[in-house]
Design an enzyme around this catalytic site. Structure first.
Site, PDB file in Angstrom:
ATOM      1  N   ARG A 175       1.930  12.666  -8.127  1.00  0.00           N
ATOM      2  CA  ARG A 175       2.387  11.280  -7.953  1.00  0.00           C
ATOM      3  C   ARG A 175       3.841  11.104  -8.382  1.00  0.00           C
ATOM      4  O   ARG A 175       4.543  10.224  -7.898  1.00  0.00           O
ATOM      5  CB  ARG A 175       1.532  10.321  -8.792  1.00  0.00           C
ATOM      6  N   PHE A 229      -2.323  15.731   5.307  1.00  0.00           N
ATOM      7  CA  PHE A 229      -2.378  15.292   3.913  1.00  0.00           C
ATOM      8  C   PHE A 229      -1.004  15.393   3.251  1.00  0.00           C
ATOM      9  O   PHE A 229      -0.318  16.408   3.374  1.00  0.00           O
ATOM     10  CB  PHE A 229      -3.400  16.143   3.143  1.00  0.00           C
ATOM     11  N   ASP A 267      -4.401   4.952   6.000  1.00  0.00           N
ATOM     12  CA  ASP A 267      -4.991   6.103   6.677  1.00  0.00           C
ATOM     13  C   ASP A 267      -6.037   5.550   7.665  1.00  0.00           C
ATOM     14  O   ASP A 267      -5.682   5.089   8.740  1.00  0.00           O
ATOM     15  CB  ASP A 267      -5.575   7.005   5.578  1.00  0.00           C
ATOM     16  N   GLU A 274       0.843  -1.207   0.000  1.00  0.00           N
ATOM     17  CA  GLU A 274       0.000   0.000   0.000  1.00  0.00           C
ATOM     18  C   GLU A 274       0.868   1.243   0.000  1.00  0.00           C
ATOM     19  O   GLU A 274       1.954   1.247   0.606  1.00  0.00           O
ATOM     20  CB  GLU A 274      -0.844   0.018   1.283  1.00  0.00           C
ATOM     21  N   ASP A 275       0.379   2.314  -0.604  1.00  0.00           N
ATOM     22  CA  ASP A 275       1.082   3.596  -0.528  1.00  0.00           C
ATOM     23  C   ASP A 275       0.991   4.163   0.885  1.00  0.00           C
ATOM     24  O   ASP A 275       1.979   4.513   1.505  1.00  0.00           O
ATOM     25  CB  ASP A 275       0.530   4.592  -1.558  1.00  0.00           C
TER      26      ASP A 275
HETATM   27  P1  IMP Z   1      -7.777   4.417   3.906  1.00  0.00           P
HETATM   28  O1  IMP Z   1      -8.714   3.444   3.259  1.00  0.00           O
HETATM   29  O2  IMP Z   1      -8.502   5.500   4.674  1.00  0.00           O
HETATM   30  O3  IMP Z   1      -6.689   3.764   4.744  1.00  0.00           O
HETATM   31  O4  IMP Z   1      -7.087   5.246   2.756  1.00  0.00           O
HETATM   32  C1  IMP Z   1      -6.265   4.666   1.872  1.00  0.00           C
HETATM   33  C2  IMP Z   1      -6.164   5.476   0.588  1.00  0.00           C
HETATM   34  O5  IMP Z   1      -6.535   6.849   0.719  1.00  0.00           O
HETATM   35  C3  IMP Z   1      -4.716   5.471   0.183  1.00  0.00           C
HETATM   36  O6  IMP Z   1      -4.402   4.315  -0.552  1.00  0.00           O
HETATM   37  C4  IMP Z   1      -4.610   6.764  -0.594  1.00  0.00           C
HETATM   38  O7  IMP Z   1      -4.930   6.551  -1.937  1.00  0.00           O
HETATM   39  C5  IMP Z   1      -5.625   7.694   0.041  1.00  0.00           C
HETATM   40  N1  IMP Z   1      -4.981   8.607   1.018  1.00  0.00           N
HETATM   41  C6  IMP Z   1      -5.053   8.558   2.360  1.00  0.00           C
HETATM   42  N2  IMP Z   1      -4.329   9.542   2.931  1.00  0.00           N
HETATM   43  C7  IMP Z   1      -3.768  10.236   1.900  1.00  0.00           C
HETATM   44  C8  IMP Z   1      -2.888  11.393   1.842  1.00  0.00           C
HETATM   45  O8  IMP Z   1      -2.447  11.979   2.863  1.00  0.00           O
HETATM   46  N3  IMP Z   1      -2.533  11.801   0.602  1.00  0.00           N
HETATM   47  C9  IMP Z   1      -2.981  11.200  -0.544  1.00  0.00           C
HETATM   48  N4  IMP Z   1      -3.796  10.134  -0.527  1.00  0.00           N
HETATM   49  C10 IMP Z   1      -4.187   9.654   0.685  1.00  0.00           C
END
Ligand code: IMP
Length: 178
Positions: free
Chosen positions: A168, A155, A106, A102-103
């Site tokens: 990106r 963010f 969050d 995963e990148d």
């Molecule tokens: P989660 O499902 O809330 O854990 O979010 C995961 C996805 O939200 C990541 O794979 C990102 O694509 C996007 N995301 C969450 N935080 C950020 C951020 O700070 N910058 C850019 N994308 C984010």
């Protein structure tokens, strides 16, 4: 401090390219140790994980495979709102060791959806590698096994992560200036 502008927002450099490069090497080293003698399938989550997955994977010296999947939101017929479907799947992972790449983690919703899918597909074991992790935003209990950097709940863009599709391609990670 290096500042950049993307669309209407300003960002400041937060994790330089060199630090990312070094940390990815450390994670790869750990994975190479942990999975010695095993056959591993890496699953990169698009779009954000493409750079991290590429950098990590080229440092893996195991008999490994990699595939990429994408979570597409679509609005179901139920009023409960949008649900996410995994698309691009072409790998048989039954009985395999899987590492989800995963990148950023969050809230963890994305991760939970994918880990559930792995269970349905009867993988032997699943671990998570995330370039970034926001512990203060995390609402799940799934352990993040390999974390690049724990970061505050702010963010960020760069190294695969975008703001409205842009950013990106930045080799370093930048944090939003409020
Ligand atoms: P989660 O499902 O809330 O854990 O979010 C995961 C996805 O939200 C990541 O794979 C990102 O694509 C996007 N995301 C969450 N935080 C950020 C951020 O700070 N910058 C850019 N994308 C984010």
């Amino acid at each position: 401090m290096k500042e950049i502008t993307i669309l209407d927002k300003k960002f400041v450099e937060f994790i330089p390219e060199n630090d990312i490069h070094k940390r990815v090497g450390e994670i790869a080293y750990k994975i190479n140790q942990d999975y010695k003698g095993k056959d591993v399938v890496f699953i990169g989550i698009l779009n954000g994980a493409f750079l991290f997955a590429a950098d990590l994977f080229r440092r893996i010296d195991l008999p490994a495979r990699i595939t990429f999947v994408k979570l597409a939101s679509y609005t179901g017929t139920k009023s409960s709102g949008s649900i996410k479907e995994l698309i691009g799947w072409n790998e048989d992972v039954k009985g395999k060791s899987v590492i989800i790449v995963e990148d950023i983690v969050d809230t963890g919703h994305t991760l939970e959806r994918i880990v559930d899918e792995m269970k349905i597909r009867k993988v032997t074991d699943v671990k998570i590698a995330a370039a970034l992790f926001k512990p203060d935003a995390y609402t799940k209990t799934i352990p993040i096994d390999y974390v690049g950097f724990k970061i505050p709940n702010n963010f960020v863009v760069g190294y695969g992560l975008d703001y409205d599709g842009y950013g990106r391609n930045l080799p370093s990670i930048y944090s939003l200036i409020h």
